[in-house]
Design a protein around this motif. Structure first.
Motif, short mmCIF file in Angstrom:
data_model
loop_
_atom_site.label_atom_id
_atom_site.label_comp_id
_atom_site.label_asym_id
_atom_site.label_seq_id
_atom_site.Cartn_x
_atom_site.Cartn_y
_atom_site.Cartn_z
N MET A 1 -36.82 47.99 19.77
CA MET A 1 -37.90 47.04 19.56
C MET A 1 -37.59 46.11 18.39
O MET A 1 -37.76 44.92 18.51
CB MET A 1 -39.19 47.84 19.32
CG MET A 1 -40.39 46.99 19.07
SD MET A 1 -40.84 46.14 20.57
CE MET A 1 -42.29 45.34 20.04
N ILE A 2 -37.16 46.68 17.28
CA ILE A 2 -36.82 45.87 16.11
C ILE A 2 -35.63 44.97 16.43
O ILE A 2 -35.60 43.81 16.03
CB ILE A 2 -36.50 46.77 14.89
CG1 ILE A 2 -37.67 47.66 14.55
CG2 ILE A 2 -36.05 45.95 13.70
CD1 ILE A 2 -38.71 47.06 13.68
N ALA B 1 -34.84 43.70 19.30
CA ALA B 1 -35.28 42.60 20.16
C ALA B 1 -35.96 41.51 19.34
O ALA B 1 -35.77 40.31 19.60
CB ALA B 1 -36.22 43.13 21.23
N ILE B 2 -36.74 41.91 18.35
CA ILE B 2 -37.42 40.93 17.50
C ILE B 2 -36.42 40.15 16.66
O ILE B 2 -36.49 38.92 16.56
CB ILE B 2 -38.47 41.64 16.61
CG1 ILE B 2 -39.58 42.20 17.48
CG2 ILE B 2 -39.03 40.68 15.56
CD1 ILE B 2 -40.55 43.10 16.74
N VAL B 3 -35.46 40.86 16.09
CA VAL B 3 -34.44 40.20 15.27
C VAL B 3 -33.59 39.26 16.12
O VAL B 3 -33.30 38.13 15.71
CB VAL B 3 -33.56 41.26 14.54
CG1 VAL B 3 -32.36 40.61 13.87
CG2 VAL B 3 -34.39 42.02 13.53
N ALA C 1 -34.51 37.78 18.87
CA ALA C 1 -35.35 36.63 19.26
C ALA C 1 -35.42 35.62 18.11
O ALA C 1 -35.37 34.42 18.35
CB ALA C 1 -36.74 37.10 19.64
N ILE C 2 -35.49 36.11 16.88
CA ILE C 2 -35.54 35.20 15.73
C ILE C 2 -34.21 34.47 15.57
O ILE C 2 -34.18 33.25 15.37
CB ILE C 2 -35.91 35.97 14.45
CG1 ILE C 2 -37.36 36.44 14.54
CG2 ILE C 2 -35.70 35.12 13.20
CD1 ILE C 2 -37.78 37.39 13.44
N ILE D 1 -38.11 30.18 19.01
CA ILE D 1 -38.45 31.56 19.41
C ILE D 1 -39.25 31.56 20.70
O ILE D 1 -38.98 32.36 21.60
CB ILE D 1 -39.21 32.28 18.27
CG1 ILE D 1 -38.27 32.54 17.09
CG2 ILE D 1 -39.82 33.58 18.75
CD1 ILE D 1 -38.97 33.03 15.84
N LEU E 1 -38.02 33.26 24.22
CA LEU E 1 -38.78 34.28 24.93
C LEU E 1 -39.14 33.85 26.35
O LEU E 1 -38.97 34.61 27.30
CB LEU E 1 -40.05 34.63 24.15
CG LEU E 1 -39.82 35.33 22.81
CD1 LEU E 1 -41.14 35.48 22.06
CD2 LEU E 1 -39.16 36.68 23.02
#
Length: 95
Positions: free
Chosen positions: A1-2, A4-6, A8-9, A39, A43
Motif C-alpha cells: 500500500m505504501i 503504491a502511494i510512493v 503514484a507520487i 498524480i 491514477l
C-alpha cells in the motif's frame, strides 16, 4: 500500500512535469498543482489501462505511461485554461 502511494507520487511528478514541458506557452501553475495533476492523471491512466487489460505486461508498460501522459497534458490544459487571470486583463481595470 505504501509502495503504491510512493510510486503514484513519483510517477505523478514525472508525468506532470513532462506535461508542462509538452504544453506550449507559459503555464501559471505551482509545483504542487503540477504534482496533483500528475498524480490524478497517473491514477486515472492506470485505471483505464487495467480496464483495457494493458496495465500488466512484460517489461515497461508503455501504453499505460502514454495514457498517463496524455491525461496529464489534458489536465494541464484544463487547469491553465480555467485558472483565474488568464484573460490578459489586469485586476481593477474596467472593461
Amino acid at each position: 500500500m505504501i509502495g503504491a502511494i510512493v510510486s503514484a507520487i513519483i510517477i505523478g511528478a514525472i508525468v506532470g512535469a513532462l506535461a508542462r514541458l509538452i504544453v506550449p506557452g507559459r503555464q501559471n501553475m505551482s509545483i504542487g498543482l503540477t504534482l496533483i495533476v500528475g498524480i490524478v492523471a497517473a491514477l486515472i491512466g492506470t485505471l483505464i489501462a487495467q480496464a483495457a487489460g494493458v496495465a500488466d505486461t512484460r517489461g515497461i508498460d508503455w501504453i499505460e505511461h502514454i495514457l498517463q501522459l496524455v491525461l496529464a497534458i489534458i489536465g494541464v490544459l484544463l487547469v491553465t485554461r480555467f485558472s483565474p487571470g488568464r484573460s490578459g486583463r489586469t485586476r481593477g481595470t474596467p472593461t
